[in-house]
Enzyme design. Structure first.
Site, PDB file in Angstrom:
ATOM      1  N   ARG A   1      20.524  -7.799  -2.325  1.00 58.48           N
ATOM      2  CA  ARG A   1      19.585  -8.471  -1.430  1.00 58.48           C
ATOM      3  C   ARG A   1      18.534  -7.452  -0.970  1.00 58.48           C
ATOM      4  O   ARG A   1      18.697  -6.251  -1.181  1.00 58.48           O
ATOM      5  CB  ARG A   1      20.321  -9.094  -0.231  1.00 58.48           C
ATOM      6  CG  ARG A   1      21.279  -8.082   0.424  1.00 58.48           C
ATOM      7  CD  ARG A   1      21.387  -8.199   1.881  1.00 58.48           C
ATOM      8  NE  ARG A   1      20.142  -7.973   2.559  1.00 58.48           N
ATOM      9  CZ  ARG A   1      19.574  -6.773   2.757  1.00 58.48           C
ATOM     10  NH1 ARG A   1      20.138  -5.651   2.297  1.00 58.48           N
ATOM     11  NH2 ARG A   1      18.439  -6.656   3.416  1.00 58.48           N
ATOM     12  N   GLY A   2      17.498  -7.994  -0.287  1.00 60.29           N
ATOM     13  CA  GLY A   2      16.364  -7.147   0.067  1.00 60.29           C
ATOM     14  C   GLY A   2      15.329  -7.288  -1.044  1.00 60.29           C
ATOM     15  O   GLY A   2      15.674  -7.223  -2.238  1.00 60.29           O
ATOM     16  N   ALA A   3      14.066  -7.500  -0.660  1.00 61.12           N
ATOM     17  CA  ALA A   3      13.047  -7.889  -1.636  1.00 61.12           C
ATOM     18  C   ALA A   3      12.937  -6.934  -2.841  1.00 61.12           C
ATOM     19  O   ALA A   3      13.020  -7.385  -3.988  1.00 61.12           O
ATOM     20  CB  ALA A   3      11.703  -8.054  -0.910  1.00 61.12           C
TER      21      ALA A   3
ATOM     22  N   ASP B   1       9.329  -9.672   3.092  1.00 60.22           N
ATOM     23  CA  ASP B   1       9.654 -10.357   1.834  1.00 60.22           C
ATOM     24  C   ASP B   1       8.414 -10.861   1.116  1.00 60.22           C
ATOM     25  O   ASP B   1       8.413 -11.019  -0.097  1.00 60.22           O
ATOM     26  CB  ASP B   1      10.617 -11.507   2.091  1.00 60.22           C
ATOM     27  CG  ASP B   1      12.017 -10.966   2.288  1.00 60.22           C
ATOM     28  OD1 ASP B   1      12.316 -10.473   3.384  1.00 60.22           O
ATOM     29  OD2 ASP B   1      12.793 -10.977   1.311  1.00 60.22           O
TER      30      ASP B   1
ATOM     31  N   LYS C   1      12.992 -11.412   7.503  1.00 61.70           N
ATOM     32  CA  LYS C   1      14.241 -12.004   8.004  1.00 61.70           C
ATOM     33  C   LYS C   1      14.022 -12.729   9.323  1.00 61.70           C
ATOM     34  O   LYS C   1      13.327 -12.228  10.202  1.00 61.70           O
ATOM     35  CB  LYS C   1      15.285 -10.890   8.160  1.00 61.70           C
ATOM     36  CG  LYS C   1      16.626 -11.315   8.698  1.00 61.70           C
ATOM     37  CD  LYS C   1      17.256 -12.452   7.928  1.00 61.70           C
ATOM     38  CE  LYS C   1      17.413 -12.156   6.453  1.00 61.70           C
ATOM     39  NZ  LYS C   1      17.800 -13.375   5.667  1.00 61.70           N
TER      40      LYS C   1
HETATM   41  O1  MRU Z   1      18.124 -12.265   3.191  1.00 61.35           O
HETATM   42  P1  MRU Z   1      17.908 -10.803   2.925  1.00 61.35           P
HETATM   43  O2  MRU Z   1      18.996  -9.947   3.462  1.00 61.35           O
HETATM   44  O3  MRU Z   1      17.595 -10.524   1.487  1.00 61.35           O
HETATM   45  O4  MRU Z   1      16.580 -10.469   3.759  1.00 61.35           O
HETATM   46  C1  MRU Z   1      16.051  -9.176   3.625  1.00 61.35           C
HETATM   47  C2  MRU Z   1      14.903  -8.901   4.524  1.00 61.35           C
HETATM   48  O5  MRU Z   1      14.441  -9.750   5.249  1.00 61.35           O
HETATM   49  C3  MRU Z   1      14.295  -7.535   4.407  1.00 61.35           C
HETATM   50  O6  MRU Z   1      13.721  -7.148   5.625  1.00 61.35           O
HETATM   51  C4  MRU Z   1      13.195  -7.541   3.337  1.00 61.35           C
HETATM   52  O7  MRU Z   1      13.655  -8.108   2.134  1.00 61.35           O
HETATM   53  C5  MRU Z   1      12.681  -6.174   3.065  1.00 61.35           C
HETATM   54  S1  MRU Z   1      13.866  -5.158   2.251  1.00 61.35           S
HETATM   55  C6  MRU Z   1      13.117  -3.660   1.990  1.00 61.35           C
END
Ligand code: MRU
Length: 365
Positions: free
Chosen positions: A62-64, A253, A264
């Site tokens: 997870r994480g963009a 994201d 998030k």
């Molecule tokens: O649902 P997730 O845990 O994938 O959400 C992740 C986020 O909102 C992060 O802040 C975003 O992807 C940036 S990660 C460098």
């Protein structure tokens, strides 16, 4: 799916913080199963397209930026699974895999960006047989992963500049190493300041409902020796009112060209609280998180996930039976609440309708 379980003492893993949440290892895609941290450090080696897609849907990766890297390598996994015997068949496998991967999560633009970049560059090299196509796809996926590590490092440098004297930092969710191919986005300046011996103190929102802050940000910062305290998401206002926060840094994201930013859920509330207290609010993101086709945040798709992520915790019902929940996984922070963007190309200031297109125009990768 092959699993490598190292259950669990921190000194039992060789994982380093600049390794990120997804990488290529001995001809296989490797992912840290982020649903199992901090109790268990489990590395997954998905060997089918469906396993990669499912790992993304279930937030094992997870994480963009990390899901972009996983999807890019996922195209190689799909080819290896299908073992096409002719070029036309290989392209058909890739197109179908790309559709599957793009559909796994809607909000993070890095996912489609990475898939499109791999397919576009692979086609441009005009490989003529399945082995050459695989080689081209793997080369581009590897380029994305290696670049991401460098982009994180640069965000760290620019983030130190943007933070100035601020050392008491609030962050939300996990925009850390686990969420990228390197030191993270929001965490990159924190790792840089810590390496320089600067005294830091991080407040991490626990980040309901899946606790990325409590489980993941706290884990990686604590492991790195950076002092971190958790607060519940609703405590950011009181923490700011008590003077405990000098700056907020979050990841993103998807960022529209006017600066509206999806991240998030809870990020918007945090930005409002920061504005009320006159605290700088920074968004750290690589150029791959800016969507050149999105003029404002109103059209950014907001993922809605299962209500059981809110009503239940790991199979135990928390809410009364029969009560539903709306599980918006992201929100959009309006651009006027954002002090600056910390990117791999520099620190962007308002007016974002000028600074963002200028930054994107300079991107050649
Ligand atoms: O649902 P997730 O845990 O994938 O959400 C992740 C986020 O909102 C992060 O802040 C975003 O992807 C940036 S990660 C460098």
């Amino acid at each position: 799916m092959i699993r490598s379980e190292q259950g669990w003492r921190d000194d039992m893993t060789t994982w380093t913080v600049d390794q990120g949440g997804a990488w290529w290892e001995n001809g296989r895609l490797a992912l840290i199963d982020q649903t199992r941290l901090p109790e268990t450090f489990l590395v997954l080696y998905p060997d089918s397209l469906e396993e990669v897609a499912d790992a993304i849907r279930q937030l094992k990766v997870r994480g963009a930026p990390a899901i972009g890297i996983a999807a890019a390598y996922g195209l190689v996994v799909a080819l290896d699974e299908a073992a096409p015997s002719a070029a036309a068949e290989a392209w058909a496998v890739l197109e179908q895999a790309a559709d599957t991967l793009r559909a796994t999560r809607p909000t993070a633009v890095n996912l489609a960006w990475a898939v499109d970049r791999v397919l576009g560059r692979a086609r441009a090299t005009a490989p003529e047989d399945p082995a050459a196509i695989r080689g081209a796809v793997l080369a581009e996926a590897t380029a994305i992963a290696l670049e991401d590590r460098e982009l994180c490092r640069r965000m760290g440098q620019f983030g130190v500049e943007a933070l100035g004297e601020a050392r008491r930092i609030l962050t939300h969710c996990n925009a850390g190493a686990l969420a990228t191919g390197g030191f993270g986005t929001a965490t990159a300046p924190l790792y840089a300041l810590h390496a320089a011996g600067e005294p830091l103190w991080v407040l991490a929102d626990e980040t309901r409902p899946l606790l990325q802050g409590a489980r993941l940000t706290a884990w990686e910062l604590h492991r790195a020796g950076i002092p971190v305290h958790l607060i519940v998401d609703g405590a950011s206002g009181v923490a700011m009112a008590k003077g405990l926060v000098e700056a907020v840094i979050v990841g993103a994201d998807r960022i529209a060209t006017n600066g509206d930013t999806a991240n998030k859920v809870g990020t918007f509330n945090l930005a409002l609280a920061a504005a009320r207290h006159g605290i700088p609010f920074f968004v750290a993101a690589p150029h791959s998180t800016f969507d050149p086709n999105m003029a404002t945040g109103s059209a950014i798709p907001i993922e809605e996930r299962s209500s059981t992520e809110i009503t239940d915790w790991r199979g135990h019902r928390l809410a009364p039976e029969g009560v539903g929940a709306l599980n918006f996984a992201f929100d959009v922070t309006p651009h006027d609440l954002i002090t600056a963007f910390i990117t791999d190309r520099g620190v962007l200031r308002p007016p974002y309708t000028e600074s963002i297109p200028a930054m994107l125009g300079a991107v050649t990768a």
